[in-house]
Design a protein around this motif. Structure first.
Motif, PDB file in Angstrom:
ATOM      1  N   GLU A   1       0.804  -1.224   0.000  1.00 55.24           N
ATOM      2  CA  GLU A   1       0.000   0.000   0.000  1.00 55.24           C
ATOM      3  C   GLU A   1       0.842   1.281   0.000  1.00 55.24           C
ATOM      4  O   GLU A   1       0.471   2.267  -0.622  1.00 55.24           O
ATOM      5  CB  GLU A   1      -0.923  -0.024   1.221  1.00 55.24           C
ATOM      6  CG  GLU A   1      -1.877   1.132   1.254  1.00 55.24           C
ATOM      7  CD  GLU A   1      -2.937   0.941   2.321  1.00 55.24           C
ATOM      8  OE1 GLU A   1      -3.896   0.197   2.071  1.00 55.24           O
ATOM      9  OE2 GLU A   1      -2.777   1.512   3.415  1.00 55.24           O
ATOM     10  N   CYS A   2       1.967   1.276   0.706  1.00 57.69           N
ATOM     11  CA  CYS A   2       2.752   2.518   0.813  1.00 57.69           C
ATOM     12  C   CYS A   2       3.623   2.752  -0.418  1.00 57.69           C
ATOM     13  O   CYS A   2       4.261   3.790  -0.526  1.00 57.69           O
ATOM     14  CB  CYS A   2       3.597   2.515   2.078  1.00 57.69           C
ATOM     15  SG  CYS A   2       5.074   1.503   1.964  1.00 57.69           S
TER      16      CYS A   2
ATOM     17  N   SER B   1       7.989   2.157   0.506  1.00 63.55           N
ATOM     18  CA  SER B   1       8.822   2.994   1.368  1.00 63.55           C
ATOM     19  C   SER B   1       8.915   2.433   2.779  1.00 63.55           C
ATOM     20  O   SER B   1       9.288   3.150   3.703  1.00 63.55           O
ATOM     21  CB  SER B   1       8.271   4.420   1.401  1.00 63.55           C
ATOM     22  OG  SER B   1       6.917   4.388   1.794  1.00 63.55           O
TER      23      SER B   1
ATOM     24  N   ALA C   1       6.555   1.490   4.954  1.00 60.51           N
ATOM     25  CA  ALA C   1       5.723   2.290   5.849  1.00 60.51           C
ATOM     26  C   ALA C   1       4.347   1.685   6.099  1.00 60.51           C
ATOM     27  O   ALA C   1       3.472   2.377   6.600  1.00 60.51           O
ATOM     28  CB  ALA C   1       5.559   3.696   5.262  1.00 60.51           C
ATOM     29  N   CYS C   2       4.135   0.390   5.744  1.00 56.10           N
ATOM     30  CA  CYS C   2       2.771  -0.105   5.924  1.00 56.10           C
ATOM     31  C   CYS C   2       2.676  -1.582   6.326  1.00 56.10           C
ATOM     32  O   CYS C   2       1.639  -2.005   6.819  1.00 56.10           O
ATOM     33  CB  CYS C   2       1.944   0.133   4.663  1.00 56.10           C
ATOM     34  SG  CYS C   2       2.417  -0.902   3.265  1.00 56.10           S
TER      35      CYS C   2
ATOM     36  N   GLN D   1       7.175   9.533   9.794  1.00 57.23           N
ATOM     37  CA  GLN D   1       6.354   8.493   9.176  1.00 57.23           C
ATOM     38  C   GLN D   1       5.212   8.016  10.058  1.00 57.23           C
ATOM     39  O   GLN D   1       4.098   7.789   9.584  1.00 57.23           O
ATOM     40  CB  GLN D   1       7.263   7.317   8.849  1.00 57.23           C
ATOM     41  CG  GLN D   1       6.568   6.163   8.219  1.00 57.23           C
ATOM     42  CD  GLN D   1       7.570   5.337   7.463  1.00 57.23           C
ATOM     43  OE1 GLN D   1       8.078   5.751   6.431  1.00 57.23           O
ATOM     44  NE2 GLN D   1       7.875   4.181   7.991  1.00 57.23           N
TER      45      GLN D   1
ATOM     46  N   MET E   1       1.025   6.977   9.064  1.00 57.04           N
ATOM     47  CA  MET E   1       0.655   5.589   8.783  1.00 57.04           C
ATOM     48  C   MET E   1      -0.849   5.400   8.957  1.00 57.04           C
ATOM     49  O   MET E   1      -1.464   5.976   9.832  1.00 57.04           O
ATOM     50  CB  MET E   1       1.426   4.645   9.688  1.00 57.04           C
ATOM     51  CG  MET E   1       2.863   4.489   9.221  1.00 57.04           C
ATOM     52  SD  MET E   1       3.831   3.610  10.417  1.00 57.04           S
ATOM     53  CE  MET E   1       2.874   2.103  10.493  1.00 57.04           C
ATOM     54  N   LYS E   2      -1.387   4.518   8.117  1.00 61.47           N
ATOM     55  CA  LYS E   2      -2.840   4.339   8.054  1.00 61.47           C
ATOM     56  C   LYS E   2      -3.454   4.104   9.430  1.00 61.47           C
ATOM     57  O   LYS E   2      -4.438   4.720   9.801  1.00 61.47           O
ATOM     58  CB  LYS E   2      -3.138   3.176   7.117  1.00 61.47           C
ATOM     59  CG  LYS E   2      -4.579   3.076   6.710  1.00 61.47           C
ATOM     60  CD  LYS E   2      -4.737   1.934   5.730  1.00 61.47           C
ATOM     61  CE  LYS E   2      -6.193   1.693   5.407  1.00 61.47           C
ATOM     62  NZ  LYS E   2      -6.343   0.491   4.573  1.00 61.47           N
TER      63      LYS E   2
ATOM     64  N   LEU F   1       4.814  10.070   1.274  1.00 60.18           N
ATOM     65  CA  LEU F   1       4.571   9.934   2.715  1.00 60.18           C
ATOM     66  C   LEU F   1       3.082  10.067   3.025  1.00 60.18           C
ATOM     67  O   LEU F   1       2.559   9.436   3.938  1.00 60.18           O
ATOM     68  CB  LEU F   1       5.353  11.044   3.420  1.00 60.18           C
ATOM     69  CG  LEU F   1       5.216  11.207   4.916  1.00 60.18           C
ATOM     70  CD1 LEU F   1       5.943  10.078   5.629  1.00 60.18           C
ATOM     71  CD2 LEU F   1       5.779  12.552   5.351  1.00 60.18           C
TER      72      LEU F   1
ATOM     73  N   ALA G   1       0.444   9.192   1.271  1.00 55.01           N
ATOM     74  CA  ALA G   1      -0.465   8.371   0.459  1.00 55.01           C
ATOM     75  C   ALA G   1      -1.717   7.952   1.239  1.00 55.01           C
ATOM     76  O   ALA G   1      -2.835   8.059   0.725  1.00 55.01           O
ATOM     77  CB  ALA G   1       0.273   7.135  -0.067  1.00 55.01           C
ATOM     78  N   SER G   2      -1.538   7.509   2.466  1.00 55.73           N
ATOM     79  CA  SER G   2      -2.702   7.020   3.230  1.00 55.73           C
ATOM     80  C   SER G   2      -3.669   8.151   3.545  1.00 55.73           C
ATOM     81  O   SER G   2      -4.887   7.994   3.382  1.00 55.73           O
ATOM     82  CB  SER G   2      -2.259   6.376   4.541  1.00 55.73           C
ATOM     83  OG  SER G   2      -1.697   5.126   4.275  1.00 55.73           O
TER      84      SER G   2
END
Lengths: 107, 392
Positions: free
Chosen positions: A39-40, A43, A45-46, B90, B94-95, B342, B344-345
């Motif tokens: 999803e990220c 990077s 980050a997910c 970050q 985050m989501k 960074l 995106a979510s």
């Protein structure tokens, strides 16, 4: 280019050619392999590109860094000793024939 | 003779015919106008984005870079410094850490949508601008309401201006540089306020953060904060304009997402692919590279045309069709690799909520004009105004 095999939770296996330098995550999403989300965008980050690397070949790969380990803790499925984030593993001639199993869920 | 001029108004309006020729005839192309190489195929851009050792961001990532910014922001540093800087911010993006923002975002969207009730025509920018700035203020912890130190419209205007470039001089004009300086001064004031009385918000935390025992230097704190505000306001706003443009242009897609709002998530992904707002970013070569019969030399700049990669027929069949059932996995609408967006979510969540609420008030609409005023920018693409007609 290296052949990488992705085995989904149900046992279905897909083998694709992935370009050198691409991550295992990119190899999956750009070839329509289900079970890896990314999803990220790569990077780290997910934790939605979690995979289980063939234990016998784990030592051939560069070890995960702190960022990957921190993120792995957030993975939705069970984390095992051979768990990795597939965005952090780049394809090279040494990964030829690598088999990765995909977890039950990416969350 | 093939040309590609990212400063041309024709490219601002419709870059896609140019991209197709580049992909087919010159996938590794030297642009005289831009003085850089242009990569246009999906596979080449994924490879370059992944190989940060060769394709460095440390000399800047905007096609037309702002002065003294390179090397001090997330997008303009390479690992390992980049990874440590990113680790500091970050977490907030985050989501799973954004869930608390969903309700405030919905309240902002409702209020902005209600302002449109009863209108027969309106500029979608009025909705997207209000929504975007307020969401960013909430997400970053910028002073707002009674605490506000500037008005919302000014923040947005400056963010939009600072990403533009002058099509004649092919560089930033005085108005663009002044907007950048304004934003930097605004960021400096916010940082000072939060340092004096820290709260639990992103800027308070970032302004006092340390990497491996080293504090961030002042230039990093200042320019990263400036960039977060710019990227947040301009990119989210620009993206929402593009999404509204797609839905207003393709009635079947609009009807589908109005009838079934659960389709919005797919429509958002397809919109990121089909009309990418971050069309082009640049890198600089750290070694010579041979590609498609060309030799690119160490030190050369290289444009990664994400907007072209996302229309590459080698990756996406029938790429010029906006198809909300496509599920375009691996698209580069948020870039890719270590520098993938960074935000995106938060962009996905905010856009979905915004259009759910917008469609409750304005479900049936179309574009008033065929020709739109496109933003003059070598990096981003969105219309500066989008007049919509409301139908009953």
């Amino acid at each position: 280019m290296a052949k990488i095999t992705y085995v989904d939770w149900g046992g279905r296996s897909t083998t694709v050619d992935v370009a050198n330098g691409w991550s295992l995550m990119q190899g999956a999403v750009s070839n329509g392999v289900e079970g890896i989300v990314g999803e990220c965008g790569g990077s780290c980050a997910c934790a939605t590109c979690h995979c289980y690397v063939d234990p016998e070949r784990l030592a051939e790969l560069p070890a995960p860094d702190d960022n990957e380990l921190t993120m792995l803790d957030l993975a939705a499925a069970e984390v095992r000793p051979n768990s990795r984030l597939s965005c952090r593993i780049n394809v090279s001639p040494t990964t030829e024939g690598l088999v990765v199993h995909l977890p039950e869920t990416q969350g | 003779m093939l040309h590609f001029d990212p400063y041309s108004p024709a490219v601002d309006a419709d870059p896609f015919p140019y991209y197709k020729r580049l992909r087919d005839e010159a996938p590794c192309f030297w642009s005289e106008e831009a003085q850089m190489w242009v990569l246009s195929r999906y596979a080449d851009i994924v490879s370059a984005g992944q190989d940060w050792r060769t394709y460095s961001s440390a000399s800047g990532n905007l096609m037309t870079e702002l002065p003294n910014r390179a090397g001090a922001t997330l997008g303009t540093t390479d690992p390992p410094r980049h990874d440590r800087l990113r680790a500091l911010v970050q977490y907030a993006f985050m989501k799973r850490n954004l869930e608390g923002l969903a309700e405030p975002i919905r309240a902002i969207a409702k209020r902005a949508a209600e302002d449109l009730r009863g209108e027969t025509t309106f500029d979608f920018k009025d909705f997207s601008a209000k929504f975007t700035v307020r969401v960013l203020m909430a997400a970053l912890g910028l002073p707002s309401g009674e605490e506000a130190i500037v008005d919302e419209d000014t923040v947005r205007e400056k963010a939009v201006l600072m990403v533009q470039s002058d099509p004649r001089t092919r560089s930033k004009g005085p108005e663009h540089l002044a907007a950048f300086e304004w934003m930097r001064d605004y960021a400096a004031k916010v940082i000072a306020i939060r340092r004096a009385a820290p709260r639990n918000d992103l800027i308070s935390n970032f302004a006092s953060a340390e990497i491996d025992g080293d504090r961030l230097d002042e230039r990093e704190v200042l320019l990263t904060t400036t960039t977060l505000i710019m990227a947040g306001v301009e990119s989210l706003g620009g993206y929402m304009m593009m999404f509204a443009y797609n839905l207003a242009s393709f009635p079947e897609a609009r009807e589908a997402v109005v009838m079934n709002p659960e389709w919005l998530a797919n429509a958002v992904e397809e919109s990121l692919r089909f009309n990418t707002s971050a069309q082009r970013f640049r890198r600089r070569l750290m070694r010579d590279v041979e590609l498609h019969g060309q030799t690119m030399i160490e030190g050369d700049f290289v444009c990664l045309a994400y907007g072209s990669a996302n229309r590459d027929e080698r990756q996406y069949p029938d790429p010029d069709r906006y198809d909300i059932a496509r599920k375009p996995r691996g698209h580069l609408g948020f870039g890719g690799g270590v520098h993938a967006c960074l935000g995106a979510s938060i962009a996905r969540i905010a856009t979905k909520i915004a259009f759910e609420e917008f469609h409750k008030v304005v479900p049936n609409y179309s574009r008033v004009a065929d020709q739109l005023p496109w933003m003059p920018s070598s990096t981003f693409r969105s219309p500066l105004a989008l007049e919509l007609a409301v139908h009953s």
